[in-house]
Design a protein around this motif. Sequence first.
Motif, short mmCIF file in Angstrom:
data_model
loop_
_atom_site.label_atom_id
_atom_site.label_comp_id
_atom_site.label_asym_id
_atom_site.label_seq_id
_atom_site.Cartn_x
_atom_site.Cartn_y
_atom_site.Cartn_z
N TYR A 119 -14.60 27.50 35.77
CA TYR A 119 -14.50 28.96 35.66
C TYR A 119 -13.07 29.36 35.35
N ALA A 120 -12.92 30.30 34.40
CA ALA A 120 -11.59 30.83 34.07
C ALA A 120 -11.70 32.33 33.85
N ALA A 121 -11.03 33.09 34.71
CA ALA A 121 -11.03 34.55 34.59
C ALA A 121 -9.86 34.97 33.70
N HIS A 122 -9.90 34.48 32.48
CA HIS A 122 -8.89 34.80 31.46
C HIS A 122 -9.59 35.62 30.38
N GLY A 123 -8.84 36.45 29.70
CA GLY A 123 -9.42 37.33 28.69
C GLY A 123 -10.06 36.60 27.53
N GLY A 124 -11.14 37.21 27.02
CA GLY A 124 -11.78 36.67 25.83
C GLY A 124 -13.28 36.58 25.89
N SER A 125 -13.88 36.74 27.07
CA SER A 125 -15.33 36.74 27.16
C SER A 125 -15.78 38.11 27.65
N PHE A 126 -16.74 38.67 26.93
CA PHE A 126 -17.18 40.04 27.21
C PHE A 126 -18.69 40.05 27.33
N PRO A 127 -19.23 40.78 28.31
CA PRO A 127 -20.68 40.79 28.49
C PRO A 127 -21.41 41.49 27.34
N LEU A 128 -22.54 40.93 26.97
CA LEU A 128 -23.47 41.59 26.06
C LEU A 128 -24.44 42.33 26.96
N THR A 129 -24.31 43.65 26.97
CA THR A 129 -25.13 44.48 27.85
C THR A 129 -26.11 45.28 27.01
N VAL A 130 -27.37 45.25 27.41
CA VAL A 130 -28.41 46.03 26.75
C VAL A 130 -28.80 47.17 27.68
N ARG A 131 -28.80 48.37 27.12
CA ARG A 131 -29.14 49.58 27.87
C ARG A 131 -30.49 49.41 28.59
N ASP A 132 -30.55 49.80 29.84
CA ASP A 132 -31.74 49.74 30.68
C ASP A 132 -32.22 48.32 30.96
N VAL A 133 -31.40 47.32 30.60
CA VAL A 133 -31.73 45.92 30.89
C VAL A 133 -30.62 45.29 31.72
N GLY A 134 -29.38 45.39 31.23
CA GLY A 134 -28.24 44.79 31.91
C GLY A 134 -27.60 43.73 31.04
N VAL A 135 -26.80 42.88 31.67
CA VAL A 135 -26.09 41.83 30.96
C VAL A 135 -27.07 40.73 30.57
N ILE A 136 -27.10 40.43 29.28
CA ILE A 136 -28.04 39.41 28.77
C ILE A 136 -27.32 38.22 28.16
N GLY A 137 -25.99 38.29 28.10
CA GLY A 137 -25.24 37.19 27.50
C GLY A 137 -23.77 37.53 27.42
N ALA A 138 -23.06 36.79 26.55
CA ALA A 138 -21.62 36.98 26.42
C ALA A 138 -21.17 36.62 25.01
#
Length: 163
Positions: A119-138
């Motif tokens: 795990y690395a909490a460094h910049g560069g990965s952003f959640p793919l969020t779908v409205r009324d669903v939530g985070v589905i990927g990155a």
Amino acid sequence: MTPPAPHQQQDAPGIEELQEQESHLVFDRFTHDDAWALGCLLVELARERQAPVAIDIHRAGQQLFHAALPGSTPDNDAWIARKRRVVERYGCASYLVGARFRAKGTTFEESSRLDPDRYAAHGGSFPLTVRDVGVIGAVTVSGLPQVEDHRLVVEALERFLNR
């Protein structure tokens, strides 16, 4: 005001800005074709800047897009996996997770109790969020300083969603 840590840039986004990015960079749907188009947009932006990055898009545990541009290395793929795991675990941008730990006066590595090899909490990965669903990927970029990785992903998402 405390100066930024040496590993941070002066123009690093704050927690409020990061949360605002996540609240407005939301999809109505996200298909395989969307992954391809977003990935190609990221490649185009990176090539314009001669950025030595690797780019990855995952949805529901499946890799939908991957590109490694000149100058990137296998280490970038390892960073992608580590940053993506943070998004999958916390449901928000890897840079935001790190910023929240820094705001508490600590670091993700010191306080998360998670294996830094995974795990690395460094910049560069952003959640793919779908409205009324939530985070589905990155969507993840690796190869630049972390703030620049983050900003490249955000710029591509903004362009993609505003087209």
